[in-house]
Design a protein around this motif. Structure first.
Motif, PDB file in Angstrom:
ATOM      1  N   ASN A 466       0.807  -1.217   0.000  1.00  0.00           N
ATOM      2  CA  ASN A 466       0.000   0.000   0.000  1.00  0.00           C
ATOM      3  C   ASN A 466       0.841   1.269   0.000  1.00  0.00           C
ATOM      4  O   ASN A 466       0.505   2.257  -0.654  1.00  0.00           O
ATOM      5  N   LYS A 467       1.944   1.242   0.768  1.00  0.00           N
ATOM      6  CA  LYS A 467       2.767   2.447   0.847  1.00  0.00           C
ATOM      7  C   LYS A 467       3.380   2.780  -0.510  1.00  0.00           C
ATOM      8  O   LYS A 467       3.395   3.940  -0.937  1.00  0.00           O
ATOM      9  N   GLN A 468       3.894   1.747  -1.203  1.00  0.00           N
ATOM     10  CA  GLN A 468       4.478   1.965  -2.525  1.00  0.00           C
ATOM     11  C   GLN A 468       3.417   2.463  -3.510  1.00  0.00           C
ATOM     12  O   GLN A 468       3.675   3.341  -4.327  1.00  0.00           O
ATOM     13  N   MET A 469       2.211   1.872  -3.421  1.00  0.00           N
ATOM     14  CA  MET A 469       1.126   2.302  -4.303  1.00  0.00           C
ATOM     15  C   MET A 469       0.757   3.757  -4.029  1.00  0.00           C
ATOM     16  O   MET A 469       0.499   4.532  -4.962  1.00  0.00           O
ATOM     17  N   TYR A 470       0.745   4.140  -2.771  1.00  0.00           N
ATOM     18  CA  TYR A 470       0.392   5.508  -2.402  1.00  0.00           C
ATOM     19  C   TYR A 470       1.440   6.492  -2.924  1.00  0.00           C
ATOM     20  O   TYR A 470       1.107   7.538  -3.494  1.00  0.00           O
ATOM     21  N   ILE A 471       2.711   6.138  -2.760  1.00  0.00           N
ATOM     22  CA  ILE A 471       3.795   7.003  -3.246  1.00  0.00           C
ATOM     23  C   ILE A 471       3.746   7.117  -4.772  1.00  0.00           C
ATOM     24  O   ILE A 471       3.881   8.205  -5.340  1.00  0.00           O
ATOM     25  N   ALA A 472       3.540   5.972  -5.428  1.00  0.00           N
ATOM     26  CA  ALA A 472       3.458   5.960  -6.894  1.00  0.00           C
ATOM     27  C   ALA A 472       2.288   6.808  -7.370  1.00  0.00           C
ATOM     28  O   ALA A 472       2.394   7.550  -8.368  1.00  0.00           O
ATOM     29  N   ASP A 473       1.153   6.722  -6.651  1.00  0.00           N
ATOM     30  CA  ASP A 473      -0.032   7.493  -7.021  1.00  0.00           C
ATOM     31  C   ASP A 473       0.249   8.986  -6.918  1.00  0.00           C
ATOM     32  O   ASP A 473      -0.089   9.762  -7.817  1.00  0.00           O
ATOM     33  N   ARG A 474       0.883   9.394  -5.828  1.00  0.00           N
ATOM     34  CA  ARG A 474       1.191  10.812  -5.645  1.00  0.00           C
ATOM     35  C   ARG A 474       2.162  11.311  -6.722  1.00  0.00           C
ATOM     36  O   ARG A 474       1.998  12.412  -7.270  1.00  0.00           O
ATOM     37  N   MET A 479       3.242  14.341 -11.737  1.00  0.00           N
ATOM     38  CA  MET A 479       3.785  14.402 -13.100  1.00  0.00           C
ATOM     39  C   MET A 479       2.722  14.852 -14.102  1.00  0.00           C
ATOM     40  O   MET A 479       3.002  15.643 -15.003  1.00  0.00           O
ATOM     41  N   LEU A 480       1.487  14.361 -13.942  1.00  0.00           N
ATOM     42  CA  LEU A 480       0.424  14.735 -14.877  1.00  0.00           C
ATOM     43  C   LEU A 480       0.046  16.202 -14.737  1.00  0.00           C
ATOM     44  O   LEU A 480      -0.211  16.886 -15.734  1.00  0.00           O
ATOM     45  N   LYS A 481       0.019  16.692 -13.509  1.00  0.00           N
ATOM     46  CA  LYS A 481      -0.289  18.109 -13.301  1.00  0.00           C
ATOM     47  C   LYS A 481       0.845  18.989 -13.811  1.00  0.00           C
ATOM     48  O   LYS A 481       0.608  20.064 -14.389  1.00  0.00           O
ATOM     49  N   LEU A 482       2.078  18.532 -13.634  1.00  0.00           N
ATOM     50  CA  LEU A 482       3.233  19.269 -14.146  1.00  0.00           C
ATOM     51  C   LEU A 482       3.193  19.332 -15.666  1.00  0.00           C
ATOM     52  O   LEU A 482       3.430  20.385 -16.273  1.00  0.00           O
ATOM     53  N   ALA A 483       2.879  18.203 -16.298  1.00  0.00           N
ATOM     54  CA  ALA A 483       2.793  18.164 -17.768  1.00  0.00           C
ATOM     55  C   ALA A 483       1.718  19.111 -18.278  1.00  0.00           C
ATOM     56  O   ALA A 483       1.897  19.778 -19.305  1.00  0.00           O
ATOM     57  N   ALA A 484       0.594  19.178 -17.553  1.00  0.00           N
ATOM     58  CA  ALA A 484      -0.502  20.051 -17.975  1.00  0.00           C
ATOM     59  C   ALA A 484      -0.134  21.521 -17.863  1.00  0.00           C
ATOM     60  O   ALA A 484      -0.707  22.370 -18.552  1.00  0.00           O
ATOM     61  N   LYS A 485       0.854  21.844 -17.013  1.00  0.00           N
ATOM     62  CA  LYS A 485       1.248  23.239 -16.820  1.00  0.00           C
ATOM     63  C   LYS A 485       2.027  23.793 -18.008  1.00  0.00           C
ATOM     64  O   LYS A 485       2.054  25.003 -18.223  1.00  0.00           O
ATOM     65  N   PHE A 486       2.695  22.926 -18.754  1.00  0.00           N
ATOM     66  CA  PHE A 486       3.419  23.468 -19.909  1.00  0.00           C
ATOM     67  C   PHE A 486       3.109  22.710 -21.194  1.00  0.00           C
ATOM     68  O   PHE A 486       3.859  22.769 -22.163  1.00  0.00           O
ATOM     69  N   GLY A 487       1.966  22.023 -21.218  1.00  0.00           N
ATOM     70  CA  GLY A 487       1.515  21.373 -22.442  1.00  0.00           C
ATOM     71  C   GLY A 487       0.331  22.112 -23.040  1.00  0.00           C
ATOM     72  O   GLY A 487       0.058  23.266 -22.716  1.00  0.00           O
ATOM     73  N   PHE A 488      -0.401  21.456 -23.936  1.00  0.00           N
ATOM     74  CA  PHE A 488      -1.613  22.011 -24.521  1.00  0.00           C
ATOM     75  C   PHE A 488      -2.770  21.920 -23.523  1.00  0.00           C
ATOM     76  O   PHE A 488      -2.696  21.200 -22.523  1.00  0.00           O
ATOM     77  N   ILE A 489      -3.875  22.614 -23.833  1.00  0.00           N
ATOM     78  CA  ILE A 489      -5.105  22.483 -23.040  1.00  0.00           C
ATOM     79  C   ILE A 489      -5.502  21.017 -22.948  1.00  0.00           C
ATOM     80  O   ILE A 489      -5.893  20.510 -21.890  1.00  0.00           O
ATOM     81  N   SER A 490      -5.401  20.333 -24.067  1.00  0.00           N
ATOM     82  CA  SER A 490      -5.839  18.936 -24.149  1.00  0.00           C
ATOM     83  C   SER A 490      -5.020  18.008 -23.258  1.00  0.00           C
ATOM     84  O   SER A 490      -5.467  16.896 -22.944  1.00  0.00           O
TER      85      SER A 490
END
Length: 677
Positions: A466-474, A479-490
């Motif tokens: 569970n701990k590894q899954m939680y860390i991986a999830d975070r 990473m996805l939010k970071l990508a959205a900050k300098f990618g396209f709207i899509s």
């Protein structure tokens, strides 16, 4: 009218005419900025892919006119492929540069072949089945037969492909393509060494050295008059030609474009017997020779037609003599076995007929005619050759963002591969880059972060830790939010897919609502569809990075090595490296999947909106090459609601579309699972 006669006078009228044609060619071929965007985005794409390639990977290199920077109607999509762990050498001493435990070496022997062709002898064992199957014994040697290799190495990317010279050719979405499997060589051929000494003024020494360092390739086609036509291979200088075309100034490049236009619209229209004798490669060879021999003193907009006329006269001379010397190996006559006999005479007479008309022959070109007549009837017409004024900010941005979108899809196979991509991009950021290449790396980083986020999540799912899954999830969310900050709207869609995948349906719907609000903003650019005035009002004058984040949306590309939406697993496993989904189709799909768990009424409403989109869209939101996956997704949603007959219809419609993403096996499986008799 004197300046339309055979003798070209450099007077004000002639210069006026040249300027008008220059402007027209910038509209057809592109301005120097547009051409630079096209080239530099592809340069970065190929650079990233080569640096992350494993030893046993297949390397792909785009070649041909699109790679050179053209976007002419009818331009071919050309790719060369070679196995990274195979290399050709010219003599045995070069073998010391390789570790033969992981490289298969092939020896080139051109002693029995015409200039520009060679036999290839397998020196060390190979694990490539297509190479093994193509080997034949020749005088106590094991040679690789070019004709057998062509048969064994066919890719069959799209249905209906046929053999054409060394290539596998066909058409997809109105675009013709040529795919050629080949072998790479890291050394410059001895038979082309004289070319190095010929380069006094063009190309410059730095470009010559880079060309020589990059070596050459071998494509599977023999000389029709050679002793071993079915075994021989042709030396390909595609990499060198890229560099030469890129080293042209823009007036030279436009002249090359004009030669291609004249070939298609005038020469090929002369007669059926002669319309296949000349090709674009001959036009490229002409412009190379003319530039290198300094046959035109000054290449500029005011002198463009003088440069064209020199090229046309050289073509006429070559056809008369039946000799077109290869630029790198002049002894290789590109006309041999093709331009001869009665066809040669008819072609010469047709070209001579155009020559006798002088530059007035260009009036036969539908693309150029009106711009010539405009000058003739309006001699005082003001013509602006300043390229910055030829293209609006919006059109410039459309070109840039479309090229970025087309060239930033990468497909890491696993977590280690993701890390290798990220490390490669990190190193490249420190290199000298153009402004377009910086944007390419910005968008590429977003793409790799998205693949990494889903790959990381899939790696730790169901591990029981569970701990590894939680860390991986975070980490994945970050990473996805970071990508959205300098990618396209899509790029925000990847966050919505991740929340949907991890059962956070309300969070996913919050993201989809944000996306819809952004997409509804005036001036939004989607797949080059945009209102120029509103776009300029919204983001005009701002940085490209800001425009990319605030105003640009594109379709979604899924890396088939990882799972994004479990409901699409059969489609991802059935296709090749990627699955492209129209943004608005995916938006409805994710909303439908979420609403099924939170509000069945809204789920039905979303399904109805998706159905209207797929049934009635005219290419604005669902491009032709995406229609099979769009019908497929509609069928999946209908099947999930229990409407099996509607699902069957959608799946059947998917099968009738062009199989761009090769999901037919998944579609057939879904039809069988419906159990409708």
């Amino acid at each position: 009218m004197d300046f339309l006669s055979e003798n070209v006078y450099i007077d004000s009228g002639f210069q006026h005419l040249c300027e008008s044609v220059f402007v027209r060619l910038c509209q057809i071929v592109g301005t120097s900025v547009q051409v630079a965007i096209r080239r530099e985005t592809k340069d970065i794409k190929e650079m990233v892919k080569r640096r992350v390639a494993d030893n046993d990977d297949i390397i792909a290199m785009e070649s041909g006119s699109i790679r050179e920077g053209f976007r002419l109607k009818g331009s071919d999509l050309d790719f060369m492929y070679w196995t990274n762990n195979h290399r050709v050498i010219w003599d045995m001493s070069q073998s010391e540069h390789y570790y033969t435990e992981n490289k298969t070496l092939i020896l080139s022997d051109s002693s029995e072949s015409p200039p520009g062709f060679t036999l290839l002898e397998l020196l060390t064992p190979t694990t490539a089945g297509e190479v093994q199957s193509a080997c034949i014994p020749m005088n106590d040697r094991l040679c690789i037969s070019s004709s057998l290799y062509r048969q064994q190495a066919q890719i069959h990317v799209f249905p209906g492909s046929i053999g054409h010279g060394p290539c596998e050719s066909g058409e997809v979405g109105g675009l013709e393509y040529d795919f050629a499997r080949c072998f790479a060589c890291d050394f410059w051929p001895l038979s082309a060494s004289y070319w190095i000494n010929r380069c006094h003024s063009w190309p410059d020494r730095e470009d010559v050295n880079e060309i020589v360092r990059n070596g050459c390739h071998f494509v599977p086609i023999g000389h029709p008059l050679g002793l071993h036509e079915h075994e021989e291979w042709r030396i390909s200088f595609s990499l060198a030609e890229h560099k030469l075309v890129h080293s042209m100034n823009h007036c030279q490049f436009l002249t090359y474009g004009l030669l291609k236009i004249v070939l298609k619209e005038m020469i090929d229209e002369q007669s059926e017997e002669t319309n296949k004798l000349l090709c674009s490669y001959h036009m490229k060879t002409i412009i190379f020779w003319v530039i290198q021999q300094n046959a035109v003193p000054l290449w500029c907009p005011q002198n463009l037609l003088a440069g064209f006329w020199v090229c046309f006269k050289l073509l006429l001379k070559w056809v008369y003599e039946g000799v077109c010397p290869n630029f790198f190996i002049p002894e290789n006559n590109l006309f041999l076995s093709k331009v001869h006999g009665s066809a040669q005479r008819k072609l010469f007479l047709a070209l001579h007929g155009l020559y006798e008309k002088g530059l007035a022959c260009l009036l036969q070109s539908p693309s150029i005619k009106s711009y010539i007549t405009n000058v003739l009837y309006n001699p005082r017409l003001s013509i602006c050759t300043i390229e910055d004024r030829m293209i609006s900010e919006c059109d410039h941005d459309k070109e840039l963002f479309d090229e970025i979108d087309c060239n930033t899809s990468y497909f890491p196979k696993n977590l280690d591969h993701c890390i290798k991509f990220l490390h490669t991009i990190e190193l490249m950021i420190g290199e000298p880059l153009t402004q377009y290449q910086v944007l390419m790396l910005q968008r590429s980083t977003a793409n790799i972060l998205q693949s990494t986020a889903f790959t990381l999540h899939n790696t730790y799912t169901n591990t029981g830790r569970n701990k590894q899954m939680y860390i991986a999830d975070r980490m994945s969310c970050h990473m996805l939010k970071l990508a959205a900050k300098f990618g396209f709207i899509s790029d925000m869609m990847y966050i919505a897919m991740f929340y949907c995948k991890t059962f956070r349906f309300r969070e996913a719907m919050y993201i989809t609502e944000m996306i819809k609000v952004k997409l509804a903003q005036p001036g939004r650019m989607y797949r080059t569809h945009v209102d120029p005035e509103r776009y300029t009002e919204a983001v005009g004058g701002q940085s490209w990075s800001t425009k990319m984040r605030q105003a640009v949306a594109c379709d979604i590309s899924l890396n088939n090595y990882t799972c994004y939406i479990k409901e699409l697993t059969p489609e991802q496993q059935s296709g090749f490296k990627q699955l492209g989904i129209p943004l608005f189709v995916l938006l409805h799909f994710v909303e439908f999947l979420c609403y099924r768990h939170t509000d069945t009424t809204l789920a039905q409403t979303t399904l109805e909106e998706l159905q209207v989109l797929v049934h009635h869209d005219q290419g604005l939101y669902v491009p032709e090459h995406n229609r099979n996956i769009s019908w497929e997704i509609l069928g999946i949603c209908q099947q999930m609601t229990g409407n099996l007959n509607a699902a069957l219809h959608s799946y059947q419609q998917s099968l009738t579309q062009f199989p761009f993403y090769k999901i037919q096996n998944a579609t057939q499986m879904r039809i069988q699972d419906l159990h409708i008799t």
